[in-house]
Scaffold this motif. Structure first.
Motif, PDB file in Angstrom:
ATOM      1  N   LYS A   1      -7.256  -8.643   1.829  1.00 42.94           N
ATOM      2  CA  LYS A   1      -6.913  -7.830   3.002  1.00 42.94           C
ATOM      3  C   LYS A   1      -5.461  -8.107   3.395  1.00 42.94           C
ATOM      4  N   ASN A   2      -4.726  -7.039   3.615  1.00 37.71           N
ATOM      5  CA  ASN A   2      -3.365  -7.135   4.148  1.00 37.71           C
ATOM      6  C   ASN A   2      -2.456  -7.981   3.255  1.00 37.71           C
TER       7      ASN A   2
ATOM      8  N   ILE B   1      -9.217  -4.238  -2.384  1.00 40.03           N
ATOM      9  CA  ILE B   1      -8.076  -4.486  -1.506  1.00 40.03           C
ATOM     10  C   ILE B   1      -8.108  -3.487  -0.360  1.00 40.03           C
ATOM     11  N   ASP B   2      -7.999  -3.998   0.853  1.00 37.76           N
ATOM     12  CA  ASP B   2      -7.882  -3.149   2.046  1.00 37.76           C
ATOM     13  C   ASP B   2      -6.582  -3.522   2.749  1.00 37.76           C
TER      14      ASP B   2
ATOM     15  N   LEU C   1      -9.396   0.430  -3.720  1.00 34.01           N
ATOM     16  CA  LEU C   1      -8.169   0.215  -2.959  1.00 34.01           C
ATOM     17  C   LEU C   1      -8.156   1.121  -1.733  1.00 34.01           C
ATOM     18  N   HIS C   2      -7.936   0.520  -0.548  1.00 34.22           N
ATOM     19  CA  HIS C   2      -7.900   1.268   0.708  1.00 34.22           C
ATOM     20  C   HIS C   2      -6.558   1.035   1.416  1.00 34.22           C
ATOM     21  N   HIS C   3      -6.070   2.074   2.090  1.00 37.57           N
ATOM     22  CA  HIS C   3      -4.931   1.948   3.007  1.00 37.57           C
ATOM     23  C   HIS C   3      -3.735   1.254   2.349  1.00 37.57           C
ATOM     24  N   ALA C   4      -3.304   1.822   1.227  1.00 31.15           N
ATOM     25  CA  ALA C   4      -2.171   1.271   0.498  1.00 31.15           C
ATOM     26  C   ALA C   4      -0.957   2.177   0.631  1.00 31.15           C
TER      27      ALA C   4
ATOM     28  N   TYR D   1      -8.442   5.081  -1.749  1.00 29.85           N
ATOM     29  CA  TYR D   1      -8.733   5.820  -0.522  1.00 29.85           C
ATOM     30  C   TYR D   1      -7.555   5.760   0.450  1.00 29.85           C
ATOM     31  N   ASP D   2      -7.280   6.876   1.114  1.00 29.84           N
ATOM     32  CA  ASP D   2      -6.400   6.905   2.288  1.00 29.84           C
ATOM     33  C   ASP D   2      -5.082   6.183   2.035  1.00 29.84           C
ATOM     34  N   SER D   3      -4.411   6.546   0.957  1.00 32.20           N
ATOM     35  CA  SER D   3      -3.226   5.802   0.523  1.00 32.20           C
ATOM     36  C   SER D   3      -2.060   6.735   0.232  1.00 32.20           C
TER      37      SER D   3
END
Length: 288
Positions: free
Chosen positions: A123-124, A142-143, A161-164, A181-183
Motif C-alpha cells: 500500500k502506498n 498493490i493499492d 493494481l489499484h490507484h496507480a 483499476y482506477d489508474s
C-alpha cells in the motif's frame, strides 16, 4: 527478545546469525552483511549505510528506517518481511524474496527492485528513477502506486493494481493475468505481448498502446490524443469513453469508442481479422 538501542555497527557481519533481536535507533555503518542468516528481527528508527544488511533473513519488521545510498542490495533471499514508513535511496532492493507486506515506502533509486519476488501486498508505494522494477515477480497486490521508473512490470504474473499513476515506457510487457483499476498509465508501447491484461476505469496516454496482446480487456477507459496506432494484432474487448486517434490492424474482438480519427486495415492484418469497431450509438464502423 533482546533489545539493542542507540548503537553503531560496521565492518563485516557484526550481527551475523542473530535471532529474536530488536534494534532501536541503530546505525549500520560501512561494511557488509550486517544482519545475515538471522530470524525474528525488528528494526525501528534505524539507518543502514553498509551493503547487503538483510540477506537470508526469515521473519523481520522494518519501521521508520532509512537505507542510504551505500546500503545497496539490502534485502535479498529473505522472506516474511513487513516494512512500513521507510525511505530507501539505494538501488537493487528486494531480490528473490517472498511474503512481503509494505505500506508507506518511498524508493528513490528503483533500479532493479523487486526482482523474482512473490506474494507481495503493498500500500502506498513511490518509485523514482531506475529501470525494470518488479521483473519476473508474481502474486502482487498493490493499492496506491506512484512511479516514474522505466520499464515497470515486465514478465510479471498474477497482479492486481489499484490507484496507480505510472509514467514510463514499455510497461507491462509479456505479462500474464494482470488487472489494473482506477489508474493513470502514461508512456509508450503499453502492454505489448501481454496475456489476460485487464484495464478497468483507466486513463491511457502514449503512442502505440496495447499491441500484440492476447485476451485484452478494457472497461470504461479513456485514451489521450497521443494514443495512436493502438491494438495492432491484438485480440481485444474494449469500451473506451473517448475518441481514439488511430487503430491499426486489430486481430479479433470488439472495440467501442466515441469516435475514431483513423482506422488502418491493410494487407498485413492477421486472421481472423474480424474485430468489430463500434461507436456508442451502436453504429458499426467496420466488420469483416
Amino acid at each position: 527478545m533482546k533489545v539493542i538501542s542507540n548503537k553503531e555497527f560496521g565492518g563485516e557481519r557484526p550481527l551475523f546469525e542473530s535471532h529474536d533481536l530488536r534494534l532501536e535507533n541503530v546505525i549500520i555503518r560501512a561494511g557488509e552483511s550486517a544482519i545475515k542468516e538471522c530470524s525474528n528481527i525488528e528494526a525501528t528508527n534505524c539507518t543502514f549505510e553498509g551493503n547487503y544488511p538483510f540477506w537470508h533473513v526469515h521473519g523481520f519488521v522494518i519501521d521508520h528506517c532509512f537505507f542510504d545510498v551505500g546500503g545497496r542490495s539490502a534485502l535479498w533471499y529473505s522472506d516474511h518481511l513487513k516494512m512500513t514508513n521507510t525511505r530507501i535511496d539505494a538501488p537493487k532492493m528486494f531480490r528473490e524474496m517472498h511474503d512481503i507486506e509494505m505500506e508507506n515506502v518511498e524508493i528513490n533509486d528503483a533500479d532493479e527492485v523487486f526482482w523474482r519476488c512473490k506474494n507481495l501486498n503493498i500500500k502506498n508505494l513511490k518509485l523514482h528513477g531506475g529501470t525494470y522494477p518488479f521483473m519476473f515477480s508474481n502474486n502482487i497486490c498493490i493499492d496506491g502506486l506512484e512511479s516514474d521508473s522505466k520499464y515497470v512490470f515486465q514478465y510479471v504474473k498474477n497482479v492486481e493494481l489499484h490507484h496507480a499513476k505510472i509514467t514510463t515506457k514499455d510497461a507491462f510487457w509479456e505479462v500474464e493475468n494482470v488487472t489494473i483499476y482506477d489508474s493513470e498509465l502514461n508512456g509508450e508501447y503499453l502492454g505489448w505481448h501481454s496475456r489476460n491484461l485487464r484495464l478497468m476505469n483507466c486513463k491511457i496516454s502514449g503512442t502505440q498502446p496495447l499491441c500484440y496482446a492476447e485476451n485484452l480487456v478494457l472497461e470504461n477507459c479513456t485514451f489521450a490524443e497521443d494514443c495512436d496506432l493502438a491494438f495492432e494484432y491484438s485480440s481485444v474487448q474494449a469500451t473506451i469513453n473517448s475518441p481514439v486517434r488511430s487503430i491499426k490492424n486489430p486481430r479479433s474482438g470488439s472495440i467501442t469508442a466515441d469516435c475514431y480519427g483513423e482506422i488502418i486495415l491493410d494487407q498485413n492484418i492477421k486472421a481472423p481479422a474480424d474485430c468489430k469497431l463500434k461507436l456508442w450509438d451502436e453504429k458499426t464502423c467496420f466488420t469483416d
